[in-house]
Scaffold this active site. Structure first.
Site, PDB file in Angstrom:
ATOM      1  N   THR A 113       2.267 -12.446   3.009  1.00  0.00           N
ATOM      2  CA  THR A 113       1.556 -13.001   1.857  1.00  0.00           C
ATOM      3  C   THR A 113       2.198 -14.339   1.503  1.00  0.00           C
ATOM      4  O   THR A 113       3.128 -14.785   2.172  1.00  0.00           O
ATOM      5  CB  THR A 113       1.570 -12.008   0.681  1.00  0.00           C
ATOM      6  N   GLN A 146       1.930  -6.141  -3.089  1.00  0.00           N
ATOM      7  CA  GLN A 146       2.246  -6.158  -1.655  1.00  0.00           C
ATOM      8  C   GLN A 146       3.556  -5.406  -1.379  1.00  0.00           C
ATOM      9  O   GLN A 146       3.822  -4.416  -2.039  1.00  0.00           O
ATOM     10  CB  GLN A 146       2.297  -7.594  -1.120  1.00  0.00           C
ATOM     11  N   LYS A 161       2.443   2.063  -5.086  1.00  0.00           N
ATOM     12  CA  LYS A 161       3.167   1.521  -6.246  1.00  0.00           C
ATOM     13  C   LYS A 161       2.416   1.747  -7.543  1.00  0.00           C
ATOM     14  O   LYS A 161       3.017   1.954  -8.598  1.00  0.00           O
ATOM     15  CB  LYS A 161       3.435   0.028  -6.051  1.00  0.00           C
ATOM     16  N   ALA A 165      -4.264  -8.077  -4.066  1.00  0.00           N
ATOM     17  CA  ALA A 165      -3.597  -6.771  -4.059  1.00  0.00           C
ATOM     18  C   ALA A 165      -4.391  -5.809  -4.933  1.00  0.00           C
ATOM     19  O   ALA A 165      -5.107  -6.217  -5.842  1.00  0.00           O
ATOM     20  CB  ALA A 165      -2.173  -6.907  -4.585  1.00  0.00           C
ATOM     21  N   GLY A 166      -4.252  -4.533  -4.670  1.00  0.00           N
ATOM     22  CA  GLY A 166      -4.911  -3.530  -5.495  1.00  0.00           C
ATOM     23  C   GLY A 166      -4.005  -2.343  -5.733  1.00  0.00           C
ATOM     24  O   GLY A 166      -3.381  -1.845  -4.802  1.00  0.00           O
ATOM     25  N   HIS A 167      -3.911  -1.919  -6.987  1.00  0.00           N
ATOM     26  CA  HIS A 167      -3.147  -0.729  -7.329  1.00  0.00           C
ATOM     27  C   HIS A 167      -4.112   0.351  -7.788  1.00  0.00           C
ATOM     28  O   HIS A 167      -4.908   0.126  -8.700  1.00  0.00           O
ATOM     29  CB  HIS A 167      -2.119  -1.025  -8.433  1.00  0.00           C
ATOM     30  N   THR A 168      -4.048   1.507  -7.151  1.00  0.00           N
ATOM     31  CA  THR A 168      -4.933   2.613  -7.498  1.00  0.00           C
ATOM     32  C   THR A 168      -4.167   3.638  -8.317  1.00  0.00           C
ATOM     33  O   THR A 168      -3.098   4.089  -7.911  1.00  0.00           O
ATOM     34  CB  THR A 168      -5.495   3.276  -6.228  1.00  0.00           C
ATOM     35  N   LYS A 221       2.984  10.112  -0.886  1.00  0.00           N
ATOM     36  CA  LYS A 221       2.073  10.655   0.129  1.00  0.00           C
ATOM     37  C   LYS A 221       2.753  11.609   1.102  1.00  0.00           C
ATOM     38  O   LYS A 221       2.367  11.709   2.273  1.00  0.00           O
ATOM     39  CB  LYS A 221       1.377   9.521   0.882  1.00  0.00           C
ATOM     40  N   SER A 278       6.316  12.111  -4.523  1.00  0.00           N
ATOM     41  CA  SER A 278       4.914  12.305  -4.878  1.00  0.00           C
ATOM     42  C   SER A 278       4.222  13.148  -3.817  1.00  0.00           C
ATOM     43  O   SER A 278       4.342  12.885  -2.620  1.00  0.00           O
ATOM     44  CB  SER A 278       4.219  10.948  -5.004  1.00  0.00           C
ATOM     45  N   ASP A 280       0.822  -1.226   0.000  1.00  0.00           N
ATOM     46  CA  ASP A 280       0.000   0.000   0.000  1.00  0.00           C
ATOM     47  C   ASP A 280       0.852   1.270   0.000  1.00  0.00           C
ATOM     48  O   ASP A 280       0.438   2.312   0.500  1.00  0.00           O
ATOM     49  CB  ASP A 280      -0.950   0.031   1.215  1.00  0.00           C
ATOM     50  N   THR A 325     -10.068  -4.591  -0.367  1.00  0.00           N
ATOM     51  CA  THR A 325     -11.052  -5.009   0.637  1.00  0.00           C
ATOM     52  C   THR A 325     -11.811  -3.847   1.267  1.00  0.00           C
ATOM     53  O   THR A 325     -12.853  -4.058   1.874  1.00  0.00           O
ATOM     54  CB  THR A 325     -10.349  -5.780   1.766  1.00  0.00           C
ATOM     55  N   GLY A 326     -11.268  -2.631   1.162  1.00  0.00           N
ATOM     56  CA  GLY A 326     -11.870  -1.496   1.843  1.00  0.00           C
ATOM     57  C   GLY A 326     -11.539  -1.436   3.318  1.00  0.00           C
ATOM     58  O   GLY A 326     -12.001  -0.538   4.034  1.00  0.00           O
TER      59      GLY A 326
END
Length: 428
Positions: free
Chosen positions: A239, A224, A16, A39-42, A331, A413, A13, A301-302
């Site tokens: 993981t 991850q 990436k 995994a989730g990439h935004t 961030k 960033s 998180d 997953t939120g």
């Protein structure tokens, strides 16, 4: 450099997705090499937000080749849903998406076992997403897994599913008191998935090496983060794959001698999802402020992420095990409103000071972070595009991190959008 691995340097998180998307304009090929749709990439482009789970982030750039490597575990339904979702937004992966025929497939019983096993652990649960990732890797190592290429061979697929379901039903009845699964139903479902993804499937190891020989610029996309690596992370709260740089070779088929750069993505503070020790965690108003300002909720997953100060002990460990050449810090703007910012420089364990990240999970649970204090800048830095324009307090924080990690910045960033990015060093 011709090949670059972009790896998470914390517990995942780290942002990436944005970094990979940003670098994506400078490369020809983007390869996802491990993990699954846990995994989730935004990625935020102008006013549009894209959340990707299996597809490499480079899929959002229409002229790039995207590869799902053999180290990934694939849920075919989730993959097809993701492809359909992009097509609805006029993003078409045809002729630029390739899936390894060696990648292992997540089956319905993997999801069932994942959830049931996690529930039985009670307070000792790891905090998995319940999407079948771990059990799929278990079957891979046990040499009974079903691979993407198997879905294209109806006889082989039926044979493997029949054998596996017979054993699965015995375990399901004895361990979880579950009714039997139908091998025929699973076979028909996955045979149909195979027909739908056939156009994307190939032996990607040959493809990747061919692209390298053609002097294409290649970027590896990790999911991850380092501290979730099954070998090098905070085991067992990890993981099920190698999320560190070494996984790029084993998960793609491109040898390590052909990889010549590693960019580590570090968040300006630290977060983790799920269970496990977290030395710098903040269970107070500052932690809540970081969560709210940073929108720290899982893309997949939120779930709310646990938040804390930057941990340089963990970061230095990540630099070492990955061979990180450059820092991509994300961030930084989330810290805008804080009066004071703290960085962990070492741990106190009982009566001694330690600066090495412990492999013993019980030690890591008991360490006390030793902090260095920084005065906050209390200004909005999200519009800054030149390093020299940062407030002196911001530069002090950034310079300290760089000196401690002993590597330079590639990117800083200051927001979620592509344009909210300072390029400090052109590494591609």
């Amino acid at each position: 450099m011709q090949t670059l691995v972009v790896v998470g340097a914390q517990w995942g998180d780290e942002g990436k997705g944005k970094i990979i998307d940003f670098f994506g304009n400078q490369v020809d090929v983007i390869i996802r090499y491990q993990g699954g749709h846990n995994a989730g990439h935004t990625v935020v482009i102008d006013d549009n937000k894209y959340i990707l789970h299996l597809l490499p982030s480079g899929i959002l750039r229409k002229d790039k080749i995207n590869i799902i490597g053999n180290g990934v575990v694939v849920d075919p339904k989730a993959l097809l849903d993701e492809i359909d979702g992009l097509k609805q937004k006029d993003i078409h992966p045809d002729n630029r998406l390739y899936i390894s025929d060696r990648a292992h497939v997540i089956m319905p019983y993997h999801k069932i076992f994942d959830k049931m096993s996690e529930n039985k652990k009670g307070i000792k649960k790891i905090g998995t997403t319940g999407r079948g990732i771990g059990p799929t890797y278990v079957d891979k190592i046990a040499r009974i897994g079903i691979r993407v290429g198997d879905m294209l061979d109806k006889d082989l697929l039926y044979e493997k599913i029949s054998e596996n379901v017979r054993e699965v039903n015995e375990i399901a009845a004895k361990s979880f008191d579950l009714p039997p699964l139908s091998a025929n139903n699973i076979y028909n479902e996955y045979l149909e998935y195979g027909k739908k993804i056939k156009e994307y499937v190939c032996n990607t190891s040959y493809l990747i090496n061919k692209l390298w020989e053609e002097k294409k610029k290649i970027m590896f996309e990790g999911a991850q983060g380092t501290l979730l690596d099954v070998d090098h992370g905070t085991y067992p709260f990890v993981t099920s794959s190698n999320s560190t740089t070494g996984g790029a070779s084993t998960g793609s088929g491109l040898p390590p001698t052909k990889i010549n750069g590693v960019a580590g993505v570090f968040k300006a503070y630290t977060t983790r999802v799920g269970s496990g020790p977290f030395p710098t965690e903040l269970n107070d108003k500052i932690g809540e402020q970081l969560r709210d300002s940073g929108m720290e909720f899982g893309a997949t997953t939120g779930r709310p992420r646990r938040c804390g100060w930057l941990d340089l002990v963990a970061c230095k460990y990540a630099v070492m095990v990955n061979g990180i050449n450059y820092i991509c810090l994300t961030k930084l703007d989330v810290l805008n409103t804080l009066d004071y910012i703290y960085v962990c420089t070492a741990y106190k364990y009982k009566d001694r000071i330690i600066k090495e990240f412990p492999s013993d999970i019980n030690v890591l649970k008991e360490v006390e972070p030793i902090y260095k204090e920084f005065k906050g800048w209390k200004k909005d830095i999200s519009k800054i595009r030149n390093y020299n324009e940062f407030p002196i307090e911001t530069k002090g924080y950034l310079d300290y991190i760089r000196k401690e990690l002993n590597i330079d910045y590639a990117i800083i960033s200051v927001g979620a959008n592509r344009k909210d990015t300072l390029v400090i060093n052109e590494i591609l």
